[in-house]
Design a protein around this motif. Structure first.
Motif, short mmCIF file in Angstrom:
data_model
loop_
_atom_site.label_atom_id
_atom_site.label_comp_id
_atom_site.label_asym_id
_atom_site.label_seq_id
_atom_site.Cartn_x
_atom_site.Cartn_y
_atom_site.Cartn_z
N THR A 45 0.82 -1.22 0.00
CA THR A 45 0.00 0.00 0.00
C THR A 45 0.85 1.27 0.00
O THR A 45 0.33 2.36 -0.21
N LEU A 46 2.16 1.11 0.23
CA LEU A 46 3.04 2.29 0.32
C LEU A 46 3.61 2.71 -1.03
O LEU A 46 4.35 3.69 -1.11
N ALA A 47 3.26 1.99 -2.10
CA ALA A 47 3.90 2.23 -3.40
C ALA A 47 3.69 3.64 -3.93
O ALA A 47 4.58 4.21 -4.58
N ASP A 48 2.53 4.23 -3.70
CA ASP A 48 2.22 5.55 -4.25
C ASP A 48 2.36 6.66 -3.21
O ASP A 48 1.82 7.76 -3.39
N THR A 49 3.08 6.39 -2.14
CA THR A 49 3.25 7.39 -1.08
C THR A 49 4.13 8.55 -1.58
O THR A 49 5.19 8.30 -2.16
N PRO A 50 3.73 9.80 -1.35
CA PRO A 50 4.57 10.93 -1.74
C PRO A 50 5.91 10.91 -1.01
O PRO A 50 6.00 10.44 0.13
N ARG A 51 6.95 11.39 -1.68
CA ARG A 51 8.27 11.41 -1.07
C ARG A 51 8.29 12.38 0.11
O ARG A 51 7.88 13.54 -0.02
N PRO A 52 8.77 11.97 1.28
CA PRO A 52 8.82 12.87 2.44
C PRO A 52 9.98 13.86 2.33
O PRO A 52 10.89 13.69 1.51
N ARG A 53 9.93 14.88 3.16
CA ARG A 53 11.03 15.85 3.22
C ARG A 53 12.26 15.24 3.86
O ARG A 53 13.40 15.50 3.46
N ALA A 91 4.50 17.43 9.39
CA ALA A 91 3.61 16.70 8.49
C ALA A 91 4.29 16.30 7.18
O ALA A 91 3.79 15.41 6.48
N LEU A 92 5.42 16.91 6.84
CA LEU A 92 6.10 16.58 5.59
C LEU A 92 7.10 15.44 5.74
O LEU A 92 7.72 15.03 4.75
N VAL A 163 9.92 0.03 -1.30
CA VAL A 163 8.66 0.26 -2.01
C VAL A 163 8.36 1.75 -2.11
O VAL A 163 7.83 2.23 -3.13
N MET A 164 8.76 2.51 -1.08
CA MET A 164 8.55 3.96 -1.07
C MET A 164 9.65 4.70 -1.84
O MET A 164 9.68 5.93 -1.83
N GLN A 165 10.57 3.96 -2.47
CA GLN A 165 11.69 4.52 -3.23
C GLN A 165 12.61 5.37 -2.37
O GLN A 165 13.16 6.38 -2.81
#
Length: 342
Positions: A45-53, A91-92, A163-165
């Motif tokens: 489910t984490l594949a499309d997670t936005p890249r964090p700061r 939050a980022l 998975v989150m790259q």
């Protein structure tokens, strides 16, 4: 203090006393497969997670996670060893928490703070546990664990970060196979002459362990192995860098050829034994450091034991080094008649 009896290493009755801990070591690969399988759905489910700061890792094996991820992570990465979080986390950012076993109050506080600040949280922990309750939120992904194995949970978290790259690919099945191979080679049924872990225990019999690993991961494993040697023997065991170990090696008293091998020595009379964890790292500084240590050991007539695993990925080699060292610590305790303390 106890005198080491090498006959115990191949004595079924003596080994039976350590059966529980040996069985847990032997099942390390199975635990990893179980944890990876149970976390698979949550991980995908984490594949499309936005890249964090930025990424903050907390809990058990956080520094191991950093050692694997930081060199390739596209965002800043911090391993946070104390409770709470850096003031800038918000939050980022992503907070990765490893709590596969019983979480202490400080780690629960860290998770609660991450959720309060709105950070994205990926947490490896039992599904029904106090820390899971504090982690609950719309930005939290729970990687369920059930075996209490911190290394298995860390590898599951590494898979999630890939998975989150954010990190390299880690094949949990290959790591489990590496663990299985160590369990086969170091099995209590394998006699000392063919068993690498029993050979290390025999080398440590009447000595003070000095443990060295040259790469970042081997150094991490060396600290864990030294802790296990201390618990197994009741003796001091030092894991340190080259510059810290060289003076200890050079200060060793000359070997007494007439010393009674069955005498129970005090810590002041016990000579060091150098244990080298070699993961095949070809870095010039690592190779140079190992050469210097081995030369100092030879110069001072100091026993050397080498634990080497040089094939496979960095995580496979780390797991194999660590497992072999853990087996050696158990056999050291058996030889000393201290297996009841494990």
């Amino acid at each position: 203090m106890s005198v080491f009896d090498d006959a115990r290493l191949d004595d079924r009755a003596a080994l039976a006393g350590a059966d529980e801990v040996l069985r847990r070591l032997a099942s390390a690969g199975a635990r990893l497969r179980r944890e990876a399988g149970e976390a698979l759905r949550a991980t995908t489910t984490l594949a499309d997670t936005p890249r964090p700061r930025a990424v903050v890792a907390a809990g058990a094996e956080a520094r191991f996670i950093r050692a694997i991820v930081e060199p390739v992570c596209p965002v800043p990465f911090v391993a946070w060893p104390t409770h709470g979080l850096p003031g800038w986390v918000g939050a980022l950012d992503l907070v990765v928490v490893l709590a596969s076993d019983a979480a202490h109050a400080g780690l629960i506080s860290t998770v609660h703070e991450a959720v309060r600040r709105g950070a994205q949280v990926v947490i490896a922990c039992p599904g029904h546990s106090p820390i899971a309750e504090h982690a609950a939120g719309s930005s939290t992904t729970l990687l369920p664990t059930s075996t209490g194995d911190t290394l298995a949970a860390a590898i599951v978290a590494l898979t999630a970060m890939h998975v989150m790259q954010l990190g390299p690919s880690v094949d949990s099945e290959l790591v489990a196979e590496a663990m299985d191979k160590v369990a086969e080679d170091c099995s209590p049924s394998v006699e000392t002459i063919e068993n690498p872990a029993k050979e290390v225990a025999l080398g440590l019999a009447d000595t003070q362990p000095l443990v060295w690993g040259g790469s970042v991961l081997a150094a991490r494993a060396s600290r864990r192995v030294a802790e296990a040697f201390r618990a197994a023997s009741g003796r001091a065991a030092l894991a340190a860098d080259v510059e810290e170990l060289l003076p200890v090696l050079d200060a060793a008293a000359p070997r007494d050829p007439f010393a009674d091998p069955f005498e129970d020595l005090g810590s002041a009379d016990r000579r060091p034994c150098l244990v080298v964890l070699d993961d095949g790292n070809g870095d010039e500084l690592v190779r140079s450091g190992q050469t210097r240590l081995l030369a100092a050991a030879e110069r001072n007539d100091i026993r050397v034991c080498v634990i080497a695993h040089q094939s496979g990925s960095a995580v496979e080699r780390y797991a194999a080094l660590l497992q072999t060292g853990m087996y050696a610590s158990v056999y050291l305790a058996v030889g000393l008649g201290r297996y009841h303390d494990l």
